[in-house]
Design a protein around this motif. Structure first.
Motif, PDB file in Angstrom:
ATOM      1  N   ILE A  83      25.847 114.533  70.234  1.00 37.35           N
ATOM      2  CA  ILE A  83      25.073 115.251  71.234  1.00 37.35           C
ATOM      3  C   ILE A  83      25.956 115.512  72.444  1.00 37.35           C
ATOM      4  CG2 ILE A  83      22.999 115.219  72.670  1.00 37.35           C
ATOM      5  CD1 ILE A  83      22.398 115.180  69.703  1.00 37.35           C
ATOM      6  N   ALA A  84      26.014 116.756  72.886  1.00 35.42           N
ATOM      7  CA  ALA A  84      26.826 117.099  74.054  1.00 35.42           C
ATOM      8  C   ALA A  84      26.247 116.465  75.313  1.00 35.42           C
ATOM      9  CB  ALA A  84      26.888 118.615  74.219  1.00 35.42           C
ATOM     10  N   LYS A  85      27.126 116.167  76.254  1.00 34.73           N
ATOM     11  CA  LYS A  85      26.683 115.567  77.511  1.00 34.73           C
ATOM     12  C   LYS A  85      25.857 116.553  78.318  1.00 34.73           C
ATOM     13  CE  LYS A  85      28.355 113.345  81.741  1.00 34.73           C
ATOM     14  NZ  LYS A  85      29.561 112.888  82.494  1.00 34.73           N
ATOM     15  N   ASP A  86      26.307 117.781  78.420  1.00 33.24           N
ATOM     16  CA  ASP A  86      25.593 118.809  79.182  1.00 33.24           C
ATOM     17  C   ASP A  86      24.559 119.480  78.277  1.00 33.24           C
ATOM     18  OD1 ASP A  86      27.095 118.335  81.488  1.00 33.24           O
ATOM     19  OD2 ASP A  86      28.667 119.724  80.844  1.00 33.24           O
ATOM     20  N   GLN A  87      23.332 119.557  78.763  1.00 36.87           N
ATOM     21  CA  GLN A  87      22.233 120.110  77.964  1.00 36.87           C
ATOM     22  C   GLN A  87      21.406 121.086  78.810  1.00 36.87           C
ATOM     23  OE1 GLN A  87      21.611 119.739  74.787  1.00 36.87           O
ATOM     24  NE2 GLN A  87      23.119 118.153  74.289  1.00 36.87           N
ATOM     25  N   PRO A  88      21.992 122.219  79.156  1.00 34.85           N
ATOM     26  CA  PRO A  88      21.286 123.137  80.064  1.00 34.85           C
ATOM     27  C   PRO A  88      20.019 123.741  79.485  1.00 34.85           C
ATOM     28  CG  PRO A  88      23.266 124.169  79.178  1.00 34.85           C
ATOM     29  CD  PRO A  88      23.336 122.723  78.798  1.00 34.85           C
ATOM     30  N   LEU A  89      20.004 124.048  78.180  1.00 35.15           N
ATOM     31  CA  LEU A  89      18.846 124.720  77.606  1.00 35.15           C
ATOM     32  C   LEU A  89      17.620 123.817  77.569  1.00 35.15           C
ATOM     33  CD1 LEU A  89      20.370 126.751  74.624  1.00 35.15           C
ATOM     34  CD2 LEU A  89      19.802 127.540  76.918  1.00 35.15           C
ATOM     35  N   ILE A  90      17.773 122.623  76.997  1.00 34.15           N
ATOM     36  CA  ILE A  90      16.598 121.770  76.839  1.00 34.15           C
ATOM     37  C   ILE A  90      16.126 121.226  78.181  1.00 34.15           C
ATOM     38  CG2 ILE A  90      17.819 119.592  76.393  1.00 34.15           C
ATOM     39  CD1 ILE A  90      14.593 120.943  74.690  1.00 34.15           C
ATOM     40  N   ARG A  91      17.049 120.943  79.090  1.00 30.17           N
ATOM     41  CA  ARG A  91      16.612 120.402  80.385  1.00 30.17           C
ATOM     42  C   ARG A  91      15.826 121.451  81.160  1.00 30.17           C
ATOM     43  NH1 ARG A  91      17.878 115.379  80.775  1.00 30.17           N
ATOM     44  NH2 ARG A  91      19.772 114.542  79.802  1.00 30.17           N
ATOM     45  N   ARG A  92      16.301 122.668  81.146  1.00 25.94           N
ATOM     46  CA  ARG A  92      15.549 123.729  81.828  1.00 25.94           C
ATOM     47  C   ARG A  92      14.184 123.927  81.176  1.00 25.94           C
ATOM     48  NH1 ARG A  92      16.470 130.211  81.261  1.00 25.94           N
ATOM     49  NH2 ARG A  92      15.014 130.885  82.906  1.00 25.94           N
ATOM     50  N   THR A  93      14.158 123.985  79.843  1.00 32.10           N
ATOM     51  CA  THR A  93      12.923 124.303  79.142  1.00 32.10           C
ATOM     52  C   THR A  93      11.869 123.225  79.336  1.00 32.10           C
ATOM     53  OG1 THR A  93      14.223 125.510  77.490  1.00 32.10           O
ATOM     54  CG2 THR A  93      11.948 124.972  76.921  1.00 32.10           C
ATOM     55  N   VAL A  94      12.255 121.961  79.230  1.00 32.00           N
ATOM     56  CA  VAL A  94      11.276 120.884  79.400  1.00 32.00           C
ATOM     57  C   VAL A  94      10.776 120.845  80.844  1.00 32.00           C
ATOM     58  CG1 VAL A  94      10.840 118.408  79.176  1.00 32.00           C
ATOM     59  CG2 VAL A  94      12.305 119.566  77.518  1.00 32.00           C
ATOM     60  N   ARG A  95      11.673 121.053  81.795  1.00 31.33           N
ATOM     61  CA  ARG A  95      11.234 121.099  83.190  1.00 31.33           C
ATOM     62  C   ARG A  95      10.297 122.260  83.441  1.00 31.33           C
ATOM     63  NH1 ARG A  95      17.413 119.942  85.139  1.00 31.33           N
ATOM     64  NH2 ARG A  95      17.334 117.643  85.110  1.00 31.33           N
ATOM     65  N   LEU A  96      10.578 123.410  82.837  1.00 25.61           N
ATOM     66  CA  LEU A  96       9.653 124.535  82.944  1.00 25.61           C
ATOM     67  C   LEU A  96       8.281 124.172  82.372  1.00 25.61           C
ATOM     68  CD1 LEU A  96      11.958 127.522  81.853  1.00 25.61           C
ATOM     69  CD2 LEU A  96      10.991 127.177  84.135  1.00 25.61           C
ATOM     70  N   GLY A  97       8.296 123.478  81.247  1.00 33.62           N
ATOM     71  CA  GLY A  97       7.031 123.055  80.647  1.00 33.62           C
ATOM     72  C   GLY A  97       6.247 122.123  81.547  1.00 33.62           C
ATOM     73  N   GLN A  98       6.936 121.216  82.220  1.00 32.19           N
ATOM     74  CA  GLN A  98       6.249 120.305  83.133  1.00 32.19           C
ATOM     75  C   GLN A  98       5.726 121.054  84.355  1.00 32.19           C
ATOM     76  OE1 GLN A  98       5.359 117.250  82.509  1.00 32.19           O
ATOM     77  NE2 GLN A  98       4.341 117.048  84.486  1.00 32.19           N
ATOM     78  N   ALA A  99       6.494 122.025  84.838  1.00 35.76           N
ATOM     79  CA  ALA A  99       6.024 122.840  85.957  1.00 35.76           C
ATOM     80  C   ALA A  99       4.777 123.631  85.553  1.00 35.76           C
ATOM     81  CB  ALA A  99       7.127 123.782  86.435  1.00 35.76           C
ATOM     82  N   ALA A 100       4.750 124.135  84.318  1.00 38.70           N
ATOM     83  CA  ALA A 100       3.568 124.834  83.828  1.00 38.70           C
ATOM     84  C   ALA A 100       2.377 123.887  83.727  1.00 38.70           C
ATOM     85  CB  ALA A 100       3.859 125.463  82.464  1.00 38.70           C
ATOM     86  N   SER A 101       2.627 122.642  83.302  1.00 39.06           N
ATOM     87  CA  SER A 101       1.555 121.658  83.202  1.00 39.06           C
ATOM     88  C   SER A 101       0.973 121.348  84.574  1.00 39.06           C
ATOM     89  CB  SER A 101       2.074 120.374  82.549  1.00 39.06           C
ATOM     90  OG  SER A 101       2.405 120.611  81.195  1.00 39.06           O
ATOM     91  N   ARG A 102       1.814 121.339  85.600  1.00 35.12           N
ATOM     92  CA  ARG A 102       1.313 121.143  86.958  1.00 35.12           C
ATOM     93  C   ARG A 102       0.273 122.190  87.324  1.00 35.12           C
ATOM     94  NH1 ARG A 102       6.725 120.218  90.740  1.00 35.12           N
ATOM     95  NH2 ARG A 102       7.020 117.980  90.345  1.00 35.12           N
ATOM     96  N   ARG A 103       0.388 123.367  86.752  1.00 32.23           N
ATOM     97  CA  ARG A 103      -0.504 124.482  87.054  1.00 32.23           C
ATOM     98  C   ARG A 103      -1.677 124.568  86.086  1.00 32.23           C
ATOM     99  NH1 ARG A 103       4.411 125.190  88.807  1.00 32.23           N
ATOM    100  NH2 ARG A 103       4.912 126.666  90.504  1.00 32.23           N
ATOM    101  N   GLY A 104      -1.790 123.600  85.187  1.00 33.33           N
ATOM    102  CA  GLY A 104      -2.878 123.612  84.222  1.00 33.33           C
ATOM    103  C   GLY A 104      -2.696 124.605  83.097  1.00 33.33           C
ATOM    104  N   LYS A 105      -1.467 125.096  82.905  1.00 32.32           N
ATOM    105  CA  LYS A 105      -1.195 126.091  81.876  1.00 32.32           C
ATOM    106  C   LYS A 105      -0.151 125.609  80.871  1.00 32.32           C
ATOM    107  CE  LYS A 105      -2.515 130.150  84.609  1.00 32.32           C
ATOM    108  NZ  LYS A 105      -3.598 130.582  83.688  1.00 32.32           N
ATOM    109  N   GLY A 106      -0.013 124.299  80.754  1.00 28.80           N
ATOM    110  CA  GLY A 106       1.003 123.752  79.869  1.00 28.80           C
ATOM    111  C   GLY A 106       0.817 124.128  78.416  1.00 28.80           C
TER     112      GLY A 106
END
Length: 218
Positions: free
Chosen positions: A93-116
Motif C-alpha cells: 500500500i502506498a504511503k500517499d493516498q490522495p484518492l481515498i482520503r479525499r473521497t472518504v472525507r467528502l462522504g463524511q462531509a455529505a453525512s454532516r448534511r444528512g445526504k450521506g
C-alpha cells in the motif's frame, strides 16, 4: 414511528457498493432513516489484516463480488483507477493516498448534511459500475454530488479546511462499528445489532419489520 439505523460503508468495498442502492431504496420506501457512517478501507486502516492471510483472499473477493453483482443485476467492474493506490502484485500500500482520503472525507462531509446515503450511492456508482473511466477526473464527481443534492466545490472546501475534524469523525465511525460487534463493511447496525455483508440486506429488513418497520404513508 421512524426507525433509525447506521450504515458503515467503505468507498473501496465492492460489497458496500452492492448494498448501498438497496438500503437507499429501503429508506425511501419505508419509514426509516439510515445514517451513512464512512470508514477508511481496511487496506488503509490495517493492511496487515487483509493482506497477510491466505493469498487466495483477494482473488476470491474479486470473483465473488463480480458474480454477486451479476446475480443481483447490478453492473460492477473493478474501479479504474482503484481508490486505493496499491501494487496488486506485491500487495504493498502506498504511503500517499490522495484518492481515498479525499473521497472518504467528502462522504463524511455529505453525512454532516444528512445526504450521506445519496452521496455514497452516486459516488460508488461512478467508481464501480463501469459506466466511466477515470471516475476522479473531469466532472464525474461533481455530477455525482449534484445528483445527491450537493455541491462538490463546497464539499471540497470543507475537506480542505476541516480535514482534521472529518478524520476524527471517520475514526469515531470505526470505533462505533467495532463497539457494535463488527469490523467489516458494509454493516448495518439497528438497535445495537450488526448485519454484515451485502447478503444481509433482506435479513436486516426482516428484523426491522419485527420492530415495526412500515412503508411510508402506510
Amino acid at each position: 414511528m421512524t426507525l433509525k439505523a447506521d450504515l458503515f460503508f467503505s468507498f473501496r468495498s465492492p460489497y458496500s457498493y452492492l448494498a448501498i442502492g438497496r438500503y437507499r431504496e429501503m429508506a425511501r420506501e419505508y419509514d426509516l432513516e439510515i445514517a451513512l457512517r464512512p470508514v477508511w478501507p481496511i487496506a488503509i486502516r490495517d493492511p496487515d489484516i487483509l493482506f497477510t492471510g491466505n493469498p487466495a483472499a483477494p482473488r476470491y473477493i474479486f470473483m465473488d463480488s463480480m458474480r454477486a453483482g451479476e446475480h443481483l443485476g447490478i453492473p460492477i467492474r473493478w474501479p479504474r483507477p482503484d481508490p486505493v493506490v496499491q501494487d496488486l502484485e506485491t500487495r504493498k500500500i502506498a504511503k500517499d493516498q490522495p484518492l481515498i482520503r479525499r473521497t472518504v472525507r467528502l462522504g463524511q462531509a455529505a453525512s454532516r448534511r444528512g445526504k450521506g446515503m445519496d452521496f455514497a450511492y452516486e459516488v460508488s456508482r461512478i467508481i464501480f459500475s463501469g459506466e466511466v473511466d477515470g471516475w476522479h477526473e473531469g466532472d464525474h464527481l461533481a455530477g455525482a454530488a449534484a445528483r445527491a443534492g450537493l455541491d462538490l466545490t463546497e464539499l471540497d472546501a470543507e475537506v480542505n479546511s476541516d480535514a482534521g475534524a472529518l478524520d476524527a469523525e471517520i475514526e469515531a465511525n470505526q470505533q462505533a462499528l467495532e463497539a457494535a460487534g463488527h469490523w467489516g463493511v458494509p454493516t448495518l447496525v439497528f438497535e445495537g445489532e450488526p448485519f454484515f455483508g451485502q447478503d444481509r440486506v433482506e435479513m436486516a429488513q426482516w428484523r426491522m419489520e419485527q420492530k415495526g418497520l412500515v412503508k411510508r404513508g402506510g
